[in-house]
Design a protein around this motif. Structure first.
Motif, PDB file in Angstrom:
ATOM      1  N   ALA A 226       0.767  -1.137   0.002  1.00  0.00           N
ATOM      2  CA  ALA A 226      -0.021   0.034   0.030  1.00  0.00           C
ATOM      3  C   ALA A 226       0.866   1.294   0.136  1.00  0.00           C
ATOM      4  N   LEU A 227       1.696   1.280   0.930  1.00  0.00           N
ATOM      5  CA  LEU A 227       2.796   2.473   0.962  1.00  0.00           C
ATOM      6  C   LEU A 227       3.676   2.849  -0.408  1.00  0.00           C
ATOM      7  N   LEU A 228       3.926   1.559  -1.057  1.00  0.00           N
ATOM      8  CA  LEU A 228       4.463   1.697  -2.271  1.00  0.00           C
ATOM      9  C   LEU A 228       3.458   2.269  -3.534  1.00  0.00           C
ATOM     10  N   LYS A 229       2.389   1.991  -3.340  1.00  0.00           N
ATOM     11  CA  LYS A 229       1.413   2.600  -4.253  1.00  0.00           C
ATOM     12  C   LYS A 229       1.086   3.973  -4.123  1.00  0.00           C
ATOM     13  N   ILE A 230       1.254   4.343  -2.951  1.00  0.00           N
ATOM     14  CA  ILE A 230       0.971   5.969  -2.613  1.00  0.00           C
ATOM     15  C   ILE A 230       2.270   6.595  -2.685  1.00  0.00           C
ATOM     16  N   PHE A 231       3.426   6.092  -2.849  1.00  0.00           N
ATOM     17  CA  PHE A 231       4.704   6.692  -3.285  1.00  0.00           C
ATOM     18  C   PHE A 231       4.790   6.823  -4.643  1.00  0.00           C
ATOM     19  N   ALA A 232       4.151   5.648  -5.374  1.00  0.00           N
ATOM     20  CA  ALA A 232       4.275   5.728  -6.818  1.00  0.00           C
ATOM     21  C   ALA A 232       3.103   7.015  -7.406  1.00  0.00           C
ATOM     22  N   LEU A 233       2.195   6.887  -6.714  1.00  0.00           N
ATOM     23  CA  LEU A 233       0.962   7.954  -6.952  1.00  0.00           C
ATOM     24  C   LEU A 233       1.558   9.246  -6.805  1.00  0.00           C
ATOM     25  N   LYS A 234       2.211   9.560  -5.658  1.00  0.00           N
ATOM     26  CA  LYS A 234       2.839  10.854  -5.394  1.00  0.00           C
ATOM     27  C   LYS A 234       4.080  11.121  -6.496  1.00  0.00           C
ATOM     28  N   GLY A 235       4.636  10.231  -6.769  1.00  0.00           N
ATOM     29  CA  GLY A 235       5.525  10.335  -8.170  1.00  0.00           C
ATOM     30  C   GLY A 235       4.988  11.062  -9.352  1.00  0.00           C
TER      31      GLY A 235
END
Length: 244
Positions: A226-235
């Motif tokens: 979930a955190l990886l997906k959030i960081f990818a979205l922020k990027g």
């Protein structure tokens, strides 16, 4: 097993299987021996080819690989351990640019510390091929991480053929030296199940050395994913903002 510390997460390599109680940890369980995802984890499929270094492994090489190695042994090619991370990264990135691959930075290797090993083959003092490896002394396993060559940087047919022979020779010499150090498994670092012609060609190259294909997936807990997906979205959002 090897536990490696990244900036904000950890990697545990070659674990039997993650424990369900670690599903909320920021730890990636890389190339697990268990193929079914435990409760609380997401599976990322991965296949690789393993060579048994305890056997006379060179007997499994196909005719072309044996021929190329024997021919390369008669040429002025010199094996050596790598000269450091910075020269390796510079060499790899020149190779990566020629193939349209992602570039490498020193931090992606330096965090491995004593578990990292670099090898190379040179001709006339110039590097032709370089390999990087992750070493697990506890289970006597060595895993190929990167392989880079000058193959695509020349249009000369004879030179490209020489580099191809040098690459096969370097794999063979690496296997020999790791066996001398007591390592039991040589991991080719991945087998693709894509139908991409380039990836299929790499598969055939590895198959020429024999061995067996195995599945060794990576598992991450739901929170980590979930955190990886959030960081990818922020990027992606930051990229979008820079574009407007």
């Amino acid at each position: 097993m090897i536990l490696l510390q990244r900036a904000k997460s950890q990697e545990l390599w070659f674990a039997p299987a993650p424990s369900p109680k670690e599903c909320c940890s920021l730890k990636a369980f890389v190339q697990c021996q268990e193929t079914q995802a435990p409760w609380g984890f997401v599976k990322e499929s991965f296949f690789t080819r393993l060579i048994n270094l305890e056997s006379p492994f060179e007997e499994e090489f196909d005719k072309n690989v044996r021929y190329e190695i024997k021919r390369a042994q008669k040429e002025s090619l010199h094996f050596s351990w790598g000269e450091g991370i910075a020269p390796f990264v510079e060499f790899f990135n020149a190779f990566a640019q020629s193939k349209g691959l992602s570039l490498l930075n020193e931090a992606e290797l330096s965090y491995m510390g004593e578990h990292l090993r670099l090898t190379e083959i040179r001709a006339n003092g110039e590097p032709l091929v370089m390999h990087s490896y992750l070493l697990d002394h506890s289970i006597k396993r060595v895993r190929l991480l990167h392989s880079a060559s000058l193959f695509r940087l020349s249009q000369e047919k004879d030179f490209r053929a020489l580099v191809g022979r040098a690459n096969r020779l370097l794999h063979f010499l690496d296997m020999e030296r790791f066996k001398e150090e007591g390592f039991k498994i040589y991991d080719f670092g991945g087998v693709s199940h894509s139908q991409d012609p380039a990836l299929l060609g790499i598969n055939r190259f590895k198959e020429g050395f024999g061995g067996r294909e195995v599945e060794e997936p990576t598992f991450r807990g739901w929170l980590f994913v979930a955190l990886l997906k959030i960081f990818a979205l922020k990027g992606r959002l930051q990229t979008w903002k820079r574009a407007i």
